[in-house]
Design an enzyme around this catalytic site. Structure first.
Site, PDB file in Angstrom:
ATOM      1  N   PHE A  80     -11.555  -7.791   1.676  1.00 19.96           N
ATOM      2  CA  PHE A  80     -11.339  -6.765   1.158  1.00 19.96           C
ATOM      3  C   PHE A  80     -12.350  -6.214   0.128  1.00 19.96           C
ATOM      4  O   PHE A  80     -12.124  -5.395  -0.747  1.00 19.96           O
ATOM      5  CB  PHE A  80     -10.018  -6.622   0.492  1.00 19.96           C
ATOM      6  CG  PHE A  80      -8.829  -7.239   1.164  1.00 19.96           C
ATOM      7  CD1 PHE A  80      -8.339  -6.467   2.334  1.00 19.96           C
ATOM      8  CD2 PHE A  80      -8.261  -8.490   0.801  1.00 19.96           C
ATOM      9  CE1 PHE A  80      -7.399  -7.136   3.386  1.00 19.96           C
ATOM     10  CE2 PHE A  80      -7.348  -9.092   1.728  1.00 19.96           C
ATOM     11  CZ  PHE A  80      -6.822  -8.273   2.790  1.00 19.96           C
TER      12      PHE A  80
ATOM     13  N   ILE B  93     -14.194  -9.623   8.782  1.00 25.67           N
ATOM     14  CA  ILE B  93     -13.317 -10.140   7.715  1.00 25.67           C
ATOM     15  C   ILE B  93     -11.795  -9.906   8.097  1.00 25.67           C
ATOM     16  O   ILE B  93     -11.135 -10.224   7.232  1.00 25.67           O
ATOM     17  CB  ILE B  93     -13.852  -9.346   6.702  1.00 25.67           C
ATOM     18  CG1 ILE B  93     -13.591  -7.860   6.332  1.00 25.67           C
ATOM     19  CG2 ILE B  93     -15.479  -9.785   6.068  1.00 25.67           C
ATOM     20  CD1 ILE B  93     -13.712  -7.280   4.881  1.00 25.67           C
ATOM     21  N   GLY B  94     -11.776  -9.563   9.399  1.00 24.00           N
ATOM     22  CA  GLY B  94     -10.280  -9.325   9.709  1.00 24.00           C
ATOM     23  C   GLY B  94     -10.140  -8.105  10.617  1.00 24.00           C
ATOM     24  O   GLY B  94      -8.886  -8.349  11.190  1.00 24.00           O
TER      25      GLY B  94
ATOM     26  N   ILE C 203     -10.381   6.147  18.756  1.00 27.34           N
ATOM     27  CA  ILE C 203      -9.942   4.889  18.419  1.00 27.34           C
ATOM     28  C   ILE C 203     -10.548   3.787  19.462  1.00 27.34           C
ATOM     29  O   ILE C 203     -10.298   4.134  20.676  1.00 27.34           O
ATOM     30  CB  ILE C 203      -8.382   4.943  18.557  1.00 27.34           C
ATOM     31  CG1 ILE C 203      -7.855   5.908  17.432  1.00 27.34           C
ATOM     32  CG2 ILE C 203      -7.781   3.358  18.084  1.00 27.34           C
ATOM     33  CD1 ILE C 203      -7.946   5.447  15.886  1.00 27.34           C
TER      34      ILE C 203
ATOM     35  N   LYS D 183      -4.717  -1.265  19.185  1.00 25.95           N
ATOM     36  CA  LYS D 183      -3.747  -2.484  18.584  1.00 25.95           C
ATOM     37  C   LYS D 183      -4.438  -2.802  17.165  1.00 25.95           C
ATOM     38  O   LYS D 183      -3.698  -3.029  16.073  1.00 25.95           O
ATOM     39  CB  LYS D 183      -3.796  -3.472  19.463  1.00 25.95           C
ATOM     40  CG  LYS D 183      -2.690  -4.591  19.443  1.00 25.95           C
ATOM     41  CD  LYS D 183      -2.658  -5.642  20.452  1.00 25.95           C
ATOM     42  CE  LYS D 183      -1.736  -6.473  20.316  1.00 25.95           C
ATOM     43  NZ  LYS D 183      -1.542  -7.380  21.557  1.00 25.95           N
ATOM     44  N   THR D 184      -5.747  -3.179  17.241  1.00 32.59           N
ATOM     45  CA  THR D 184      -6.601  -3.584  16.074  1.00 32.59           C
ATOM     46  C   THR D 184      -6.503  -2.528  15.028  1.00 32.59           C
ATOM     47  O   THR D 184      -6.552  -2.875  13.796  1.00 32.59           O
ATOM     48  CB  THR D 184      -7.749  -4.327  16.249  1.00 32.59           C
ATOM     49  OG1 THR D 184      -8.725  -3.292  16.879  1.00 32.59           O
ATOM     50  CG2 THR D 184      -7.938  -5.506  16.859  1.00 32.59           C
TER      51      THR D 184
ATOM     52  N   LYS E 289     -15.181   7.008  13.780  1.00 30.10           N
ATOM     53  CA  LYS E 289     -15.674   6.780  12.303  1.00 30.10           C
ATOM     54  C   LYS E 289     -14.595   5.716  11.884  1.00 30.10           C
ATOM     55  O   LYS E 289     -13.820   4.924  12.596  1.00 30.10           O
ATOM     56  CB  LYS E 289     -14.886   8.108  11.591  1.00 30.10           C
ATOM     57  CG  LYS E 289     -15.710   9.452  11.918  1.00 30.10           C
ATOM     58  CD  LYS E 289     -15.501  10.654  11.222  1.00 30.10           C
ATOM     59  CE  LYS E 289     -14.316  11.518  11.952  1.00 30.10           C
ATOM     60  NZ  LYS E 289     -14.403  12.891  11.250  1.00 30.10           N
TER      61      LYS E 289
ATOM     62  N   GLY F 232     -11.016   1.328   7.951  1.00 29.30           N
ATOM     63  CA  GLY F 232     -10.286   0.283   7.035  1.00 29.30           C
ATOM     64  C   GLY F 232      -9.931   0.751   5.714  1.00 29.30           C
ATOM     65  O   GLY F 232      -9.252   0.535   5.300  1.00 29.30           O
ATOM     66  N   GLU F 233     -10.937   1.724   5.140  1.00 26.49           N
ATOM     67  CA  GLU F 233     -10.673   2.269   3.589  1.00 26.49           C
ATOM     68  C   GLU F 233      -9.546   3.198   3.739  1.00 26.49           C
ATOM     69  O   GLU F 233      -8.934   3.294   2.771  1.00 26.49           O
ATOM     70  CB  GLU F 233     -11.903   2.731   3.124  1.00 26.49           C
ATOM     71  CG  GLU F 233     -13.191   1.959   3.553  1.00 26.49           C
ATOM     72  CD  GLU F 233     -13.821   0.562   2.744  1.00 26.49           C
ATOM     73  OE1 GLU F 233     -13.020   0.508   1.663  1.00 26.49           O
ATOM     74  OE2 GLU F 233     -14.121  -0.164   3.235  1.00 26.49           O
TER      75      GLU F 233
END
Ligand code: FAD
Ligand code: SF4
Lengths: 332, 749
Positions: free
Chosen positions: B251, B477-478, B640, B644-645, B712, B715-716
């Site tokens: 994170f 990182i995930g 996308i 799923k991820t 694009k 995560g954030e």
């Protein structure tokens, strides 16, 4: 963690003697609290006496009592058919505590003897009278959002402690007027739940009235007078896996809308499970109503005192008492 | 680049995680798990005071303890070659100095590493660490933001840099605010919050030779860690190897090389053995940064019909006494709504704490909490639906840069989100909705996050057997980087994902940025796209040059590739495989490396991801407990890659946002300048029982202007705005506006 010796006695006598004769020896059951304390160097036993092989793992029906061995796991009690039927309050309180994984390790005896979660107690960089008597109470002038509102000193003195006892199970046991059976070097004795934990007074390092070397063997709970109208309400910062900000164990024996008997105890408000004797008195014999519950809550709150960050408990606690009583009485 | 984008997802639109089995079976090796025969264990000792100096270290009892190999402090450190020579007496580092490990006797914050104990076993090191006696001379420290607020100032970094985005910013008419028909002013506070990924930070440091260093280190950027360590230890870059193949969450906590990493490298140098150092949970609060305590003042002017006429956004963030950490706190406000008159101010407050760092949605999650709460307050004041207010002020072009958006489907997000959520059932009045004795609240908020794309390289290799290896020094990182990249490669090459291996997390691989700023898919995904495209073209040329090749007369854009077999056109039944081509040419493998980066489109378009969140909370009027009951989150992040991820990212962001809104708070006792929340019993993050059904919707349209894959970052943006949506729902439920996060029982009863 400091190096320690590990022994696994096979009889009660042996276990008791090992601890009674060695001030550095300590019992270990599930280890869910003790190991944490050892990792933080808060507890540094020279010898760990593992009691997990002692015959204290039974839940038995006795004449007028339910007897739960000290080594029965929290999860075993909470899923035991007889307990579910006769003492649902106990089950609710247990399931409100910790997490599934912890309940699968934690024992009944260990639960009663878990130590406070006061952060100053857990960090050796802070002063704490419970950890080092006389060093001062970090929480008193510090962060005390989780701390006690009952049984706290009028005037802070150098030995003060305003910590709360974190156990949920103990609150229910207190309401159910359980007895703690202990065996020590000088024989067996029984301690009423309300006398088991103590207020800090001038010895905050002492959580309970248990003497050195005494082993909890069982708790006994008088037979079900409250199989139905009970509720354990736990107010907390998240939906699960959090210690109580305030909790209430309420048990009612209601006959034709009249309260024959009532037991109330609170958690998260004092150094011990806090029985609400005055409120119980007020409620006994009364007709069930929200008004009377509210009055009882008011009485219960007399003598409560807040510190810088826990004044909210003065509001949450009476609300929680009323709510627990309402839910127990199926009044909504 | 316009119009170029990925071929359609075939045959598996949502590839399962390529490393999922390794992770759930425990076969994935994390930093602390690499086996070494002669591994030594290190335990950090950290300062118990917030400011002052070490006057004495008595290491003798520890050194004499069983198994101890060394006790290293500033008194006997082998030294970091890049640090400047010591001054006598020691002088405090000027602002702008990265923390120097075991450098001198000065203490800058509570929890600062002051010594490290190395022993044969972890238990011996821990035991010995408890025997080290350290004496301090304390000096008055300042850690209390509120008490020191008046000392906040423009960052030196900004003073020096006239083009810094953190310069005071004013657009439009300064009289717009005073003359606004409706005015609103409020202050919003977010406390210090910690990343606290489940896997604690850990490192194994190995000196392979006097000038060769390998580290297995939990971080978010092997290349930047490599550069940083090479520079600190004055080694040629290629002599430093950094491995971080598997990361159990970060994170943002792994964006930098932190002091404990340097301490382990020093320890390994001293004892001449591989050294492992794992941070305990409590050290995770003072060793790897945090989201800084931030106070924001929002003033909004609007017409009675809800058109924004002026916004003033001031933010003050906390930083350490030795470094400046700036984040985007006030920046989103300039781009989010079509408001002509906008001013922003950004100040820093230096305190005797460790340096903060980026945490998921850095700055934007903070700033949008304030802006989106303020908009909700305005909607209430105007008796306007909060969603309608946002629609009325929708920015059709970037009002800050006066550029068209590369793509923006925020209105579509609003439409989808509100429909799926049932926003129309919201009764406007606070406290007007109830169920089962609980107050019900509906809240919403918008979100945005800037588009980041950094130069990235990828190497794609076709092997003789038709299998593919793709490599880049990117990270996971995930989010499932390897899975998404495998999928991009599969689509570009027409090869089954099963025949593709994607390597990452190793500094010897082709250059890639660290995993932050939601830049991985946009940057590395583009590089993988380009490398695979180049590889395919090269192989097609090789294929066409085979005598009698069915490809020699094929039209390039008619060629179809499926399962590694190349068909001259869709109807053709004859085909040639990649393996055939390599076999014919007697090539063991064919490889292509490409670098991908942005071009002039950066100056032609303004690029952002957009989204919105809708939240239902239930609040107990009796206890003040808040529980989130339902979340609908929508994002427009271009194409996308893996549904799923991507969904997992969005869910994770919402979970983080719920934590931010309702529970996460690192509490300090300012008398000691030390955290009292230093474990998971006191620092609460959401548990399963706190997380309701979360529904995720994507617009899923490629943004053709940003990069060749049209994707694009996600995560954030997944967390940005969530806290405001929760707070707005709480207001709707209770009529209480909580402007200081987290929203806990004590603020509601
Ligand atoms: C993260 C976390 C969250 C938790 N949340 C909750 C919660 O919400 N509510 C709650 O009630 N509890 C909670 N707990 C506490 C948990 O219930 C206790 O740790 C557990 O009950 C202790 O039991 P144990 O058998 O593991 O005790 P141990 O750790 O083995 O022992 C604890 C103490 O009791 C002594 N002891 C144990 N058995 C005996 C005996 N028979 N006779 C004499 N002495 C004995 C030991 O010497 C030691 O001092 C939580 C714990 C953790 C770690
Ligand atoms: S409240 Fe008790 S446990 Fe907490 S610091 Fe004070 S003395 Fe220690």
């Amino acid at each position: 963690m400091k190096p320690f010796e590990y022994v696994r006695p096979s009889t009660l006598q042996e276990a008791i003697e090992l601890v009674a004769t060695n001030p550095k020896a300590q019992f270990i059951a599930g280890g869910t609290n003790l190991i944490d304390l050892m990792k933080h160097n808060i507890a540094a036993p020279g010898k760990l006496v593992d009691i997990n092989h002692l015959p204290l793992k039974k839940i038995e029906k006795r004449d007028g009592f339910l007897r739960i061995g000290a080594l029965v796991l929290n999860s075993e009690v909470a899923s035991h058919k007889r307990v579910l039927a006769s003492h649902p309050l106990l089950v609710q309180a247990l399931n409100a505590g910790a997490s599934g994984q912890l309940r699968n390790m934690a024992t009944v005896g260990g639960n009663l003897l878990q130590r406070t979660r006061c952060p100053y107690f857990y960090d050796r960089a802070f002063p704490c009278n419970k950890r080092i008597p006389g060093s001062g109470c970090g929480a008193l002038g510090g962060i005390n959002r989780m701390h006690a509102i009952f049984g706290v000193p009028e005037k802070p003195d150098p030995r003060s402690c305003i910590a709360v006892h974190p156990s949920d199970l103990s609150v229910a046991l207190s309401a159910l007027e359980a007895t703690v059976w202990v065996q020590g070097p000088h024989g067996e004795r029984q301690i009423p739940m309300n006398d088991f934990h103590r207020l800090p007074n001038n010895r905050p390092e002492q959580d309970t009235t248990l003497a050195n070397g005494e082993l909890i063997t069982a708790v006994e709970i008088p037979d079900a007078v409250f199989p139905k109208h009970v509720h354990y309400l736990k107010v907390r910062d998240r939906a699960s896996y959090a210690f109580a900000l305030v909790s209430v164990a309420a048990a009612l024996d209601i006959d034709q809308n009249r309260i024959k008997t009532v037991r109330l105890a609170m958690g998260g408000v004092a150094h011990k499970p806090w029985r609400l004797f005055e409120a119980e008195k007020l409620l006994t014999g009364q007709t069930v109503s929200e008004t009377i519950f509210r009055q009882a809550a008011e009485v219960a709150m007399q003598g409560a005192r807040a510190f810088e960050h826990n004044a909210y408990k003065l509001k949450v606690a009476p609300n929680a008492i009323v709510q627990a009583l309402k839910l127990a009485a199926s009044l909504s | 680049m316009a119009n170029a984008h990925l071929p359609p997802a075939e045959p598996e639109p949502s590839l399962n995680r390529v490393d999922g089995r390794l992770k759930v079976t425990g076969a994935a090796t994390y930093s602390a798990e690499y086996p070494f025969d002669n591994l030594a264990h290190a335990v950090l000792i950290t300062s118990t005071i917030a400011k002052g100096r070490i006057t004495n270290i008595n290491a003798k009892p520890a050194e004499a303890a069983p198994g101890v190999l060394a006790v290293i402090s500033h008194r006997n450190t082998p030294g970091v070659p890049a640090y400047p020579p010591l001054k006598q007496p020691a002088e405090r580092a000027p602002i702008g100095t990265a923390f120097r490990v075991f450098y001198d006797e000065l203490i800058y914050f509570s929890g600062q590493p002051v010594a490290v104990v190395v022993a044969q076993t972890l238990e011996q090191a821990q035991q010995a660490a408890s025997l080290v006696e350290i004496d301090y001379q304390t000096e008055t420290h300042q850690t209390d933001f509120v008490a020191n607020r008046s000392k906040a100032a423009i960052a030196m970094n900004v003073q020096r840099n006239k083009t810094s985005p953190f310069q005071d910013y004013d657009r439009g008419d300064p009289d717009a605010m005073p003359s606004a028909e409706v005015k609103l002013e409020a202050t919003y506070t977010i406390p210090t919050q910690h990343h606290q990924p489940l896997e604690p930070h850990a490192i194994i440091a190995v000196w392979e030779a006097d000038d060769k260093l390998t580290v297995y280190d939990k971080n978010q950027g092997v290349k930047s860690a490599q550069g940083n360590l090479a520079q600190a230890f004055k080694l040629p870059r290629d002599n430093v190897k950094v491995n971080a193949q598997f990361i159990g969450g970060a994170f943002g906590s792994g964006i930098r090389v932190w002091p404990h990493t340097v301490a382990a490298v020093l320890a390994a140098k001293q004892v001449k053995r591989p050294v492992k150092l794992v941070l305990g949970r409590e050290l995770m609060f003072t060793s790897v940064g945090y989201r800084p305590f931030t106070e924001q003042k929002l003033a909004i002017g609007a017409t009675k019909t809800g058109i924004l006429t002026a916004i003033m956004h001031e933010g003050i963030g906390q930083t350490s006494a030795y470094e400046e950490h700036l984040e985007r706190t006030i920046l989103a406000t300039r781009a989010m709504y079509a408001c002509l008159n906008v001013s922003t101010r950004y100040r820093l407050l230096n305190l005797d704490v460790n340096t903060p760092t980026w945490m998921r949605g850095p700055g934007d999650a903070t700033g949008m909490f304030a802006l989106e709460s303020a908009l909700d307050e305005l909607a209430f004041a105007l008796q306007l639906d909060p969603l309608e207010l946002r629609l009325r002020n929708h920015a059709d072009a970037d009002p800050e840069r006066n550029l068209p958006w590369s793509a923006k489907s925020l209105k579509e997000c609003y439409r989808m989100g509100s429909e799926q959520f049932g926003w129309k059932n919201r009764k406007p009045e606070p406290q007007s909705m109830q169920t089962d004795g609980m107050l019900v609240g509906y809240g919403m908020a918008s979100s945005l996050y800037g588009f980041h794309r950094h130069p990235s390289k990828a190497k794609a290799m076709m092997q003789a057997d038709g299998s593919v290896v793709v490599q880049s020094a990117t990270m996971d990182i995930g989010p499932g980087t390897g899975t998404a990249m495998t999928q991009i490669a599969a689509r570009m090459l027409g090869v089954s994902p099963k025949k593709i291996r994607f390597d990452l997390g190793d500094s010897s691989l082709p250059d890639a940025p660290g995993q932050n700023g939601s830049a991985t898919i946009p940057s590395v995904g583009s590089a993988v796209h380009d490398a695979c495209k180049a590889l395919k073209n090269k192989l097609l040329i090789l294929g066409a040059s085979m005598p009698g090749s069915i490809l020699s007369s094929a039209w390039p854009d008619e060629i179809e590739i499926k399962n590694g077999r190349i068909y001259p056109n869709a109807e053709s039944r004859s085909s040639v495989s990649y393996a055939d081509i390599l076999k014919y040419h007697k090539l063991p493998q064919v490889e292509m490396t490409e670098e991908s980066k942005s071009g002039p489109e950066r100056d032609q378009y303004s690029m952002y991801s957009f989204g919105c969140h809708f939240v239902e909370v239930h609040v107990s009027p009796v206890t003040g407990e808040v529980r989130v009951k339902r979340v609908v989150t929508c994002a427009d992040v271009g194409k996308i890659i893996n549904d799923k991820t991507a969904r997992s990212q969005s869910i994770g962001g919402v979970v983080g946002g719920i934590g931010m809104a309702l529970m996460e708070e690192s509490v300090m006792d300012h008398r000691y300048g030390r955290y009292v929340t230093s474990d998971f019993a006191s620092y609460h993050i959401p548990v399963h029982a706190d997380i309701p059904q979360i529904e995720v919707f994507f617009v899923d349209q490629p943004d053709v202007h940003v990069n060749p894959i049209g994707a694009k970052g996600l995560g954030e943006i997944a967390i940005v705005g969530v806290a405001a949506a929760v707070a707005n729902a709480v207001f709707h439920a209770t009529g209480k506006r909580v402007r200081e996060l987290p929203i806990t029982v004590d603020k509601l009863v």
